[in-house]
Each structure stands twice: as structure tokens, then as C-alpha cells.
Design an enzyme around this catalytic site. Structure first.
Site, PDB file in Angstrom:
ATOM      1  N   TRP A   1       0.858  -1.181   0.000  1.00 17.26           N
ATOM      2  CA  TRP A   1       0.000   0.000   0.000  1.00 17.26           C
ATOM      3  C   TRP A   1       0.896   1.232   0.000  1.00 17.26           C
ATOM      4  CZ3 TRP A   1      -0.542   4.122   3.548  1.00 17.26           C
ATOM      5  CH2 TRP A   1      -1.485   5.082   3.137  1.00 17.26           C
TER       6      TRP A   1
ATOM      7  N   GLU B   1      -2.936  -2.968  -2.634  1.00 15.92           N
ATOM      8  CA  GLU B   1      -4.096  -2.415  -1.916  1.00 15.92           C
ATOM      9  C   GLU B   1      -4.467  -1.022  -2.424  1.00 15.92           C
ATOM     10  OE1 GLU B   1      -3.460  -1.987   2.301  1.00 15.92           O
ATOM     11  OE2 GLU B   1      -5.508  -1.281   2.664  1.00 15.92           O
TER      12      GLU B   1
ATOM     13  N   LYS C   1      -7.018   2.507  -2.619  1.00 13.96           N
ATOM     14  CA  LYS C   1      -7.692   3.408  -1.693  1.00 13.96           C
ATOM     15  C   LYS C   1      -8.410   4.482  -2.493  1.00 13.96           C
ATOM     16  CE  LYS C   1      -6.844   5.752   2.684  1.00 13.96           C
ATOM     17  NZ  LYS C   1      -5.931   5.877   3.823  1.00 13.96           N
TER      18      LYS C   1
ATOM     19  N   ASP D   1      -9.663  -3.412   1.148  1.00 11.90           N
ATOM     20  CA  ASP D   1      -9.821  -2.846   2.496  1.00 11.90           C
ATOM     21  C   ASP D   1     -11.196  -2.179   2.492  1.00 11.90           C
ATOM     22  OD1 ASP D   1      -9.886  -0.711   4.480  1.00 11.90           O
ATOM     23  OD2 ASP D   1      -7.742  -1.035   4.787  1.00 11.90           O
TER      24      ASP D   1
ATOM     25  N   HIS E   1     -11.863   1.607   2.223  1.00 10.51           N
ATOM     26  CA  HIS E   1     -11.263   2.329   1.094  1.00 10.51           C
ATOM     27  C   HIS E   1     -12.160   2.520  -0.114  1.00 10.51           C
ATOM     28  CE1 HIS E   1      -6.822   1.490   2.434  1.00 10.51           C
ATOM     29  NE2 HIS E   1      -7.547   2.086   3.358  1.00 10.51           N
TER      30      HIS E   1
ATOM     31  N   HIS F   1      -8.576  -6.537   4.025  1.00  6.01           N
ATOM     32  CA  HIS F   1      -8.274  -5.751   5.208  1.00  6.01           C
ATOM     33  C   HIS F   1      -9.629  -5.439   5.822  1.00  6.01           C
ATOM     34  CE1 HIS F   1      -3.950  -3.974   4.839  1.00  6.01           C
ATOM     35  NE2 HIS F   1      -3.970  -5.281   4.956  1.00  6.01           N
TER      36      HIS F   1
ATOM     37  N   ASP G   1     -12.628   8.508   8.560  1.00  4.07           N
ATOM     38  CA  ASP G   1     -11.653   7.510   9.008  1.00  4.07           C
ATOM     39  C   ASP G   1     -11.950   6.142   8.401  1.00  4.07           C
ATOM     40  OD1 ASP G   1      -9.476   6.520  10.698  1.00  4.07           O
ATOM     41  OD2 ASP G   1     -11.066   5.363  11.631  1.00  4.07           O
TER      42      ASP G   1
ATOM     43  N   ASP H   1     -10.362   3.344   9.642  1.00  9.02           N
ATOM     44  CA  ASP H   1      -9.708   2.337  10.489  1.00  9.02           C
ATOM     45  C   ASP H   1     -10.217   2.211  11.924  1.00  9.02           C
ATOM     46  OD1 ASP H   1      -7.483   1.402   8.598  1.00  9.02           O
ATOM     47  OD2 ASP H   1      -7.273   3.565   8.533  1.00  9.02           O
TER      48      ASP H   1
ATOM     49  N   ASP I   1      -7.296  -4.502   9.686  1.00  7.89           N
ATOM     50  CA  ASP I   1      -6.598  -3.219   9.597  1.00  7.89           C
ATOM     51  C   ASP I   1      -7.365  -2.139  10.336  1.00  7.89           C
ATOM     52  OD1 ASP I   1      -4.954  -1.163   9.002  1.00  7.89           O
ATOM     53  OD2 ASP I   1      -5.439  -1.045   6.870  1.00  7.89           O
TER      54      ASP I   1
END
Ligand code: RNT
Ligand code: ZN
Length: 422
Positions: free
Chosen positions: A189, A230, A232, A263, A266, A290, A298, A300, A330
Site C-alpha cells: 500500500w 491495496e 484506496k 480494504d 477504502h 483488510h 476515518d 480504520d 486493519d
């Protein structure tokens, strides 16, 4: 003793109730063996790393917020924390390590200088814990990432620096996989992107492709390393363009036979990663997850058992993809007890898989194909109030880990004895 009896009794009742729907709970408990979760090391210390004492996460469009006491500040502390976490989780886990967590023994080792020897003690720790290990190059928290571009940088010096880091990380990953006898998932990433609208989006993407190809030109056996990329949507300070977008990496992964890392923090909020899995699987051998929880800007927060995570797990189980999907976590929340964050997030992910396994999928497909969609919906709704908790508790009991909320007091004790003394 009495409590254990109650858990067993509840399980027996649950077993009968699920059997009425055509689900074999004993089989589900066996299937849970296939749900292996890769534990991201970075929740122990808010993504700081051990390159320099007291290092903090900086740049890269990701941020840990909170200042709850007790974060890990050394390898020894991190291992102690991870051992505590592992002791509180049912099932099998792996370790997922970032390159900034090397065992540098007080020496300044820049990213383009790291070697296997800096990770040997981690490999040994994984051997001791009898777990596999995954790895990540670290393209953030470094002066050479300050421009906002790393592998896609137009500054050839900067690009070469990161290319060397990537090559070394792949070599280290291959050695990890070799020594542990389990392929190391190596996930790339990069934070590259820009705050305002750039003119030359294409230029940066072409450079990223070239950098990846240069690094990947070194061949390692798949039994040692599995590369993932990965994507985003955006990061803080990189709102207008992300070089490694989903389209870019999906194309890359398919054309180069790599893993795509999905993820679920993302993507656009109404996009569901669960829906993407069967789409990717038509063209890819394997996918890396992820699992996380996006909240507003956010990406995460600590994972909880919500609809997004449930759809991801259900799609994997419904299609027998467990062997083709690598499950990583993650999240990094510095505002609560970090051990607690791990245990809640990992258990929530495991619960989603167990709920998915407790579904009479073939029966539902039959209904769907017969156009019985009201019946399909009725069963899905009924399943929500079936005694899943009784099966989960029994699973924890069987696995000899704290049942129900028993992990709270264990974590409180660890906090008192270990974390508050840091
Ligand atoms: C960042 C990516 C990436 C990181 C870790 C620390 O948005 O999700 O996976 O969180 O590499
Ligand atoms: Zn991620």
C-alpha cells in the site's frame, strides 16, 4: 463448572434449532478451522514502529487518534501484547508485520537498507507461537514520502529509494515464507496522491506501474510469497487523486496474477466490499482482505459485527472461497485499551464467519432459483434471531479461551499489571 454445563446445554438446544433449518452446527465448528485471521501488529503502538525510539505515525494520509495509556514502545512490549491477544482468541491467527517494526537493535537502518536479519527474531517468535507471518513494506512516516509520492514519484532519486525498499521487502517476505513453511502475504500500500486536482494523473500511474513491474521482475516461488496490492479512494491530504486507485490495482492484479487487497474502509460509503469478492474471483486466484470499519473520514475504526463485515464473510462462505481469501485486519484505535481493541475486532470478524457458516445456503439458492423470494427473505430474517451466541460461546469454551465477556477482566488485569507501568 456449572457455567460450562450451561454453555453445553445451550449449545445442544441451539444445535437442534439450527438442525431444523438444515444446518449442522458441529460441522460449522469444524469449518471454523479454515478461518485464519492475520493480526496486524500496528494496533499495539498506533502505527509508530521501532525505527527510532518513540516514533509516531506521520503522513501518508492515515492517522491514529487518541492517547490511551499503555501503547507498546519496544519489540518486547509488542510481543507481550500480541501474546496476550493470542491467548484471548479462539481459532488460528497469523502475524502481519510492517517493515518499520524490524529488530534494529538501536541501529539506524533506513528503509533501503533493511535485511532479513532485522526480522529474524520475528520469524523465530512466529515459530515459537506456531503461526504464519505476513509482511508489508512501509511507504509512509519517512522524509522521502513527504512530497506525497513514493513509487509513483517523478523524482527519480525518491522513486529509486522506494523501489529498493520494495525489493528488499519482497526478499524478506520470501525468506519468511520459506522459513515458516507457509506463504507470506506481502501487501503493498502506498499513500501516493494529491490534495488538489493534478494535471498528470496518467504520468504518476504510468510510473507506479513501471515501479511495480521492476520490483516484481524478481521471481520467488508462490509457496514463499504472495504479493498483494491495496487500493484506496482517498486519504487525508490526498483528497483529489489517489494514484493506486481500485481500477489501477484491479487491472494490475489481474494482468500480473497478483492478489488484490480489498480494504473495506477504502471505497465509497455505499459500495460494498462483500459484493466485490465474487466479481474479483472471476479473474483472480486469491484475494486479501483488510477488514476494518470506516467511520466518516476515518477508514480504520475497530471492527464490529455490522452488515458490511457480515456480507464479506457470507460471500466468502457461500461460494466456498475460504481457501482463496486471506483475511487480514486493519484498524488502529489509540483511544481505548489496545488489547481490547484487538480482541473485539478479531472476535467480531470471526463471529461474522461463524454466522455465515450457520446459513442453509443451498436451500436459499434453491428458493431463489424457484422464485420463492418471500420465503428466502423470511429465512434470512429468522436466522437473525436464532441462538448464534450459544454456538459462539461453545466454540470459545471448546477452544479454551474466555467465554462471553470473561476477556474483559483478563484485559483489565493485564492493564493494571503491565500496561499502566509503561
Ligand atoms: C492505509 C491502508 C494500509 C495501512 C497499513 C498500516 O489506508 O489501509 O493498509 O492501514 O498499511
Ligand atoms: Zn488497509
Amino acid at each position: 463448572m456449572h457455567r460450562n454445563k450451561l454453555i453445553e446445554k445451550s449449545y445442544d438446544i441451539a444445535k437442534e434449532q439450527y438442525a431444523e433449518l438444515g444446518v449442522d452446527t458441529d460441522q460449522v465448528l469444524k469449518e471454523m478451522e479454515k478461518v485464519v485471521i492475520s493480526l496486524h501488529c500496528w494496533q499495539t503502538d498506533d502505527v509508530g514502529g521501532f525505527e527510532t525510539p518513540g516514533a509516531e505515525l506521520s503522513g501518508g494520509g492515515i492517522q491514529a487518534t487518541g492517547n490511551y495509556p499503555g501503547k507498546a514502545t519496544s519489540i518486547a512490549e509488542m510481543r507481550a501484547d500480541l501474546e496476550k491477544v493470542l491467548s484471548l482468541l479462539p481459532g488460528d491467527q497469523r502475524l502481519n508485520l510492517h517493515a518499520i517494526y524490524g529488530d534494529f537493535a538501536g541501529e539506524k537502518v533506513d528503509r533501503d537498507q533493511i535485511e532479513v536479519k532485522h526480522f529474524q527474531s520475528w520469524i523465530d517468535w512466529c515459530k515459537k507461537e506456531n503461526i504464519g507471518m505476513d509482511f508489508n513494506p512501509t511507504f509512509f512516516s519517512h522524509p522521502s514520502a513527504d512530497s506525497g509520492f513514493t513509487l509513483s514519484s517523478k523524482d527519480e532519486g525518491v522513486r529509486q529509494f522506494w523501489l529498493e525498499h520494495l525489493k528488499r521487502c519482497r526478499a524478506i517476505s520470501a525468506e519468511i515464507g520459506k522459513q515458516l513453511g507457509s506463504p507470506c502475504v506481502h501487501n503493498i500500500w502506498i499513500p501516493d496522491g494529491s490534495k488538489d486536482s493534478p494535471i498528470d494523473r496518467n504520468g504518476h500511474r504510468a510510473i507506479l506501474k513501471k515501479s511495480l513491474d521492476e520490483a516484481m521482475s524478481i521471481d520467488y516461488p508462490k509457496a514463499q510469497i504472495k504479493d498483494a496490492v491495496e487500493s484506496k479512494l482517498f486519504g487525508i491530504g490526498a483528497e483529489s487523486m489517489t494514484v493506486g486507485s481500485h481500477d489501477f490495482y484491479l487491472g494490475y492484479a489481474i494482468s500480473r496474477n497478483k492478489l488484490i487487497c480489498l480494504d473495506n474502509g477504502h471505497f465509497h460509503p455505499t459500495e460494498q466490499v462483500g459484493d466485490k469478492i465474487s466479481a474479483c474471483m472471476q479473474f483472480l486466484d486469491e484475494v486479501l482482505l483488510h477488514v476494518t470499519r470506516p467511520v466518516r473520514w476515518d477508514s480504520d475504526h475497530v471492527v464490529i459485527l455490522n452488515d458490511d463485515v457480515q456480507l464479506i464473510a457470507s460471500e466468502i462462505v457461500r461460494n466456498n472461497f475460504l481457501e482463496r481469501v486471506k483475511i487480514g485486519l486493519d484498524f488502529f484505535d489509540a483511544s481505548i485499551n489496545r488489547i481490547g481493541a484487538y480482541v473485539i475486532g478479531t472476535r467480531a470478524t470471526q463471529k461474522a464467519f461463524m454466522i455465515a457458516l450457520l446459513e442453509p445456503t443451498s436451500k436459499l439458492i434453491e428458493m431463489e432459483e424457484a422464485g420463492q423470494n418471500f420465503e428466502r427473505l423470511a429465512i434470512l430474517e429468522e436466522l437473525k434471531t436464532k441462538p448464534f451466541g450459544a454456538v459462539w460461546d461453545y466454540y470459545c469454551l471448546q477452544q479454551k479461551v474466555p467465554v462471553g465477556l470473561d476477556f474483559i477482566s483478563e484485559i483489565q488485569q493485564y492493564e493494571k499489571q503491565v500496561l499502566t507501568k509503561r
